[in-house]
Scaffold this motif. Structure first.
Motif, PDB file in Angstrom:
ATOM      1  N   LYS A 263       0.847  -1.190   0.000  1.00  0.00           N
ATOM      2  CA  LYS A 263       0.000   0.000   0.000  1.00  0.00           C
ATOM      3  C   LYS A 263       0.882   1.240   0.000  1.00  0.00           C
ATOM      4  N   SER A 286      -2.301  -3.798  -4.123  1.00  0.00           N
ATOM      5  CA  SER A 286      -3.637  -4.170  -4.576  1.00  0.00           C
ATOM      6  C   SER A 286      -4.553  -2.963  -4.773  1.00  0.00           C
ATOM      7  N   GLU A 287      -4.161  -1.802  -4.249  1.00  0.00           N
ATOM      8  CA  GLU A 287      -4.996  -0.620  -4.412  1.00  0.00           C
ATOM      9  C   GLU A 287      -4.156   0.642  -4.327  1.00  0.00           C
ATOM     10  N   GLU A 290      -6.870   7.349  -2.874  1.00  0.00           N
ATOM     11  CA  GLU A 290      -7.539   8.402  -3.642  1.00  0.00           C
ATOM     12  C   GLU A 290      -6.631   9.613  -3.830  1.00  0.00           C
ATOM     13  N   LYS A 308      -1.696  -7.734  -8.255  1.00  0.00           N
ATOM     14  CA  LYS A 308      -2.906  -7.726  -7.430  1.00  0.00           C
ATOM     15  C   LYS A 308      -3.753  -6.466  -7.631  1.00  0.00           C
ATOM     16  N   LEU A 309      -3.319  -5.600  -8.529  1.00  0.00           N
ATOM     17  CA  LEU A 309      -4.056  -4.352  -8.749  1.00  0.00           C
ATOM     18  C   LEU A 309      -5.250  -4.621  -9.662  1.00  0.00           C
ATOM     19  N   SER A 310      -6.466  -4.571  -9.083  1.00  0.00           N
ATOM     20  CA  SER A 310      -7.655  -4.947  -9.844  1.00  0.00           C
ATOM     21  C   SER A 310      -8.546  -3.755 -10.190  1.00  0.00           C
ATOM     22  N   GLU A 311      -8.267  -2.589  -9.608  1.00  0.00           N
ATOM     23  CA  GLU A 311      -9.075  -1.415  -9.943  1.00  0.00           C
ATOM     24  C   GLU A 311      -8.272  -0.136  -9.755  1.00  0.00           C
ATOM     25  N   LEU A 312      -8.745   0.908 -10.410  1.00  0.00           N
ATOM     26  CA  LEU A 312      -8.139   2.231 -10.302  1.00  0.00           C
ATOM     27  C   LEU A 312      -9.133   3.168  -9.625  1.00  0.00           C
ATOM     28  N   PRO A 313      -8.645   4.087  -8.795  1.00  0.00           N
ATOM     29  CA  PRO A 313      -9.559   5.049  -8.183  1.00  0.00           C
ATOM     30  C   PRO A 313     -10.078   6.046  -9.222  1.00  0.00           C
ATOM     31  N   ASN A 330      -1.646  -6.190 -15.169  1.00  0.00           N
ATOM     32  CA  ASN A 330      -2.331  -6.094 -13.886  1.00  0.00           C
ATOM     33  C   ASN A 330      -3.551  -7.007 -13.928  1.00  0.00           C
TER      34      ASN A 330
END
Length: 532
Positions: A263, A286-287, A290, A308-313, A330
């Motif tokens: 993180k 993984s994230e 913001e 492990k990065l599955s989404e973008l803010p 990713n």
């Protein structure tokens, strides 16, 4: 007292002997005041001359040590003058690449040195006397075998540049923190697992390179280095960053790639002067916070290979100055709608994710010249793809596309188009508008025919059509007169059109696993390498 008495006393005074010992202990008797003064002056001159002679002998002793050392390593006189006055006057010394194994203690007597270059030698240690070179402003020790530094290194308080890269250092002395005039420090490719707290004293640093030194943590004091503009922490073992990292608000380039970060601290968003941020290859990330959206001066952002990065803010859309965004390898299964705000993007790399669709507003990214969508789960493209008219390279290989929108023909600046390994059964006629293409990859599809408009692609140099269902080629194929390589293997072809002989620049024709047994007479087999 009578005049006779005075004369008598004067004669007595003159008759008193002045007794001195010579250097051998012998008595010297000198009579008379004038002679006394002359002798005193002579003795003083002799003593001074003797002292100078002794000092010269001492001076020559350390110089001779340096000269002998220089001779043993065949260091030229141009670099180490064999002249007393010139040696003492040295201000710059470059003895790099001489396979030096030792430095003599007497090196510390060259106190007029301001620059010393010792890179690419075989030094395993430095003499303590290195600390006497207090006028040094630049010291280059890279590419040696140093396992430690003497504490005296901290005496070199005038240093502005210090390179210690490519050594075997396992720790730094606390005294490194005394080098408060340093502006550039390179520690890359050593064996450091930690940095001393005193590193935080180096508040004039503008560039700090700690690439590949096995760091597992950063001291909180790193936040004191508020003049840093470049910080390279690539290829370490960092699992987290201190909150104080957010105090480095003059940073313009930050490289955190190839670590173990899971993180990022919210304070990362304080680094609002960043123009390049590399977070690639952190397998546990993984994230994103913001606050990443606060970095509105970013031009290049690399988030690739974070498994492990599955989404973008959504805040990613605030980075409106981005020109390059790397998101390849990713686990992204969708893009935020805000991606369409990144209208200055020139290069967007998304290959190796799990996208099943693209947002319709992808067409807002009208400055894109490179778009890489290789290896996703895309079954269709939005019509808006045709708005990306500045694209020169488009990679759509290894998806599940069964058809292309007609708008694909608007991408008239394309030079490279990869549609390989999809499920295309036909091509739109508009494909013929892409007249600037020099490479077109269509292998691994289900094409049973090609449109006549394919012959408009007269700038093509290579055309890949292997592993399709083609049973014939259009006559217009003969218009591709710049074609050098044509791959037709693993199709259902039984013959080729005569027009293929018009391909005067063709040098390679791959017909393996086809039913073609006879070539048109128009093909010059002396020039074309035909593979059957």
């Amino acid at each position: 007292m009578s005049q006779n008495d005075n004369n008598t006393d004067q004669k007595k005074s003159e008759s008193h002997a002045l007794v001195k010992s010579d250097e051998n202990g012998h008595a010297l008797t000198v009579k008379g005041k004038g002679r006394l003064l002359a002798l005193t002056d002579s003795i003083l001159k002799s003593a001074i001359a003797s002292r100078k002679a002794n000092q010269l002998a001492v001076d020559d002793s350390w110089m001779q040590e340096i000269w002998n050392w220089a001779d043993s390593f065949t260091i030229s006189e141009k670099k180490i003058p064999r002249n007393r006055q010139m040696l003492l006057g040295l201000t710059e010394l470059d003895i790099s690449g001489n396979l030096l194994e030792i430095l003599p203690e007497s090196i510390g007597n060259l106190t007029n040195l301001t620059e010393l270059n010792l890179q690419q030698n075989m030094l395993s240690e430095l003499p303590e006397s290195i600390g006497n070179l207090t006028n040094l402003t630049k010291l280059n020790l890279q590419n040696n075998r140093l396992s430690e530094l003497p504490e005296s290194i901290g005496n070199l308080t005038n240093l502005t540049e210090l390179s210690l890269r490519d050594n075997r250092l396992s720790e730094l002395p606390e005294s490194i923190g005394n080098l408060t005039n340093l502006t550039e420090l390179s520690l890359r490719d050593n064996r450091l697992s930690e940095l001393p707290e005193s590193i935080g004293n180096l508040t004039n640093l503008t560039s700090l390179d700690i690439f590949g030194v096995r760091l597992s943590e950063l001291p909180e004091s790193i936040g004191n280095l508020t003049n840093l503009t470049e910080l390279n922490l690539d290829y370490n073992n960092l699992s987290e960053l201190p909150e104080s990292i957010g105090q480095l608000n003059n940073l313009t380039r930050l490289d955190l790639s190839r670590n173990e970060l899971s993180k990022l601290p919210e304070s990362i968003g304080n680094l609002t002067n960043l123009i390049e941020l590399d977070l690639s290859s952190n397998n546990n990330l993984s994230e994103l916070p913001e606050s990443i959206g606060n970095l509105t001066n970013l031009i290049v952002l690399d988030l690739s290979s974070n498994n492990k990065l599955s989404e973008l803010p959504e805040s990613i859309g605030n980075l409106t100055n981005l020109t390059e965004l790397n998101l390849y390898n990713n686990r992204l299964n969708e893009l935020p709608e805000s991606i369409s705000n990144l209208t200055n993007l020139i290069k967007l790399s998304l290959h190796g994710n799990k996208l099943s669709k693209l947002p319709e507003n992808i067409g807002h990214l009208t400055n894109l010249t490179e778009l890489d969508l290789w290896s996703h789960n895309l079954s269709e493209l939005p019509e808006s793809i045709g708005s990306l008219t500045n694209l020169t390279e488009l990679n759509l290989g290894y998806n599940g596309l069964s058809e292309l929108p007609e708008s694909i023909g608007n991408l008239t600046n394309l030079t490279v188009l990869d549609l390989s390994n999809n499920e295309l059964s036909k091509l739109p006629e508009s494909i013929g508008n892409l007249t600037n293409l020099d490479s077109l990859s269509l292998h691994g599809n289900n094409l049973s025919e090609l449109p006549e408009s394919i012959g408009n692609l007269t700038n093509l140099i290579e055309l890949f059509l292997s592993r399709n269902e083609l049973s014939k080629l259009p006559e217009s194929i003969g218009n591709l007169t710049n074609l050098i390589e044509l791959f037709l293997s693993s199709n259902k072809l039984s013959e080729l059109p005569e027009s293929i002989g018009q391909l005067k620049n063709l040098t390679r024709l791959d017909l393996r696993n086809t039913m073609v047994r006879e070539l048109p007479t128009s093909i010059n087999q002396n020039r074309v390498k035909v593979i059957l």
